[in-house]
Design a protein around this motif. Sequence first.
Motif, PDB file in Angstrom:
ATOM      1  N   TYR A   8      48.743   6.246  93.645  1.00  0.00           N
ATOM      2  CA  TYR A   8      48.495   5.052  92.944  1.00  0.00           C
ATOM      3  C   TYR A   8      48.983   3.788  93.278  1.00  0.00           C
ATOM      4  N   THR A  32      39.874   9.624  83.846  1.00  0.00           N
ATOM      5  CA  THR A  32      41.344   9.794  83.875  1.00  0.00           C
ATOM      6  C   THR A  32      41.711  11.200  83.855  1.00  0.00           C
ATOM      7  N   LYS A  33      40.887  12.041  83.132  1.00  0.00           N
ATOM      8  CA  LYS A  33      41.348  13.554  83.060  1.00  0.00           C
ATOM      9  C   LYS A  33      40.669  14.324  84.606  1.00  0.00           C
ATOM     10  N   ASN A  93      38.755   4.500  92.856  1.00  0.00           N
ATOM     11  CA  ASN A  93      39.090   4.138  91.514  1.00  0.00           C
ATOM     12  C   ASN A  93      38.340   4.809  90.395  1.00  0.00           C
ATOM     13  N   ARG A  94      38.807   4.797  89.274  1.00  0.00           N
ATOM     14  CA  ARG A  94      38.210   5.389  88.025  1.00  0.00           C
ATOM     15  C   ARG A  94      36.646   4.613  88.044  1.00  0.00           C
ATOM     16  N   THR A 111      35.883   6.317  80.261  1.00  0.00           N
ATOM     17  CA  THR A 111      37.107   6.364  80.768  1.00  0.00           C
ATOM     18  C   THR A 111      38.104   7.376  80.965  1.00  0.00           C
ATOM     19  N   PRO A 112      38.248   7.786  79.642  1.00  0.00           N
ATOM     20  CA  PRO A 112      38.997   8.908  79.337  1.00  0.00           C
ATOM     21  C   PRO A 112      38.730  10.282  80.358  1.00  0.00           C
ATOM     22  N   PHE A 160      40.884  12.722  87.495  1.00  0.00           N
ATOM     23  CA  PHE A 160      41.948  12.379  88.447  1.00  0.00           C
ATOM     24  C   PHE A 160      43.255  13.073  88.432  1.00  0.00           C
ATOM     25  N   LYS A 161      43.543  13.394  86.937  1.00  0.00           N
ATOM     26  CA  LYS A 161      44.644  13.988  86.755  1.00  0.00           C
ATOM     27  C   LYS A 161      44.496  15.637  87.304  1.00  0.00           C
ATOM     28  N   LYS A 219      45.166  -1.498  91.780  1.00  0.00           N
ATOM     29  CA  LYS A 219      44.737  -0.443  90.675  1.00  0.00           C
ATOM     30  C   LYS A 219      43.384   0.359  91.623  1.00  0.00           C
ATOM     31  N   TYR A 254      43.451   4.473  93.650  1.00  0.00           N
ATOM     32  CA  TYR A 254      44.021   5.557  94.512  1.00  0.00           C
ATOM     33  C   TYR A 254      43.823   5.456  95.947  1.00  0.00           C
TER      34      TYR A 254
END
Length: 73
Positions: free
Chosen positions: A55, A39-40, A23-24, A35-36, A42-43, A60, A62
Motif C-alpha cells: 500500500y 476493504t474485506k 484501489n478500493r 467501502t467495508p 483486499f484483506k 492511496k 495498492y
Amino acid sequence: MKYAIEQRLRFIDFLLSQYGEVNRSAVMDFYGISTPQATKDFKQYIAIAPDNLRYCHSKKVYLRNPEFVRVWA
C-alpha cells in the motif's frame, strides 16, 4: 469461497498484473459494493498473496510488488 468474492479477487489480481496498481474505488465502482466490503476483499487478497502488493499511503493505492505472481491466470 463464494463466486462473487472470487470474481472481485480475480479483478484485483488482473488490475495489478495489467496496470501495476489498484484501489478500493476501482473495485467499488465496477462491482457496486460498499467501502467495508472492498476493504474485506483486499484483506482476503493479501491473505492469499501477501507478496503481490503493497500500500502506498501518499497515492492511496495498492502497488504491484516486483515479486508479483498472478494467483488467477
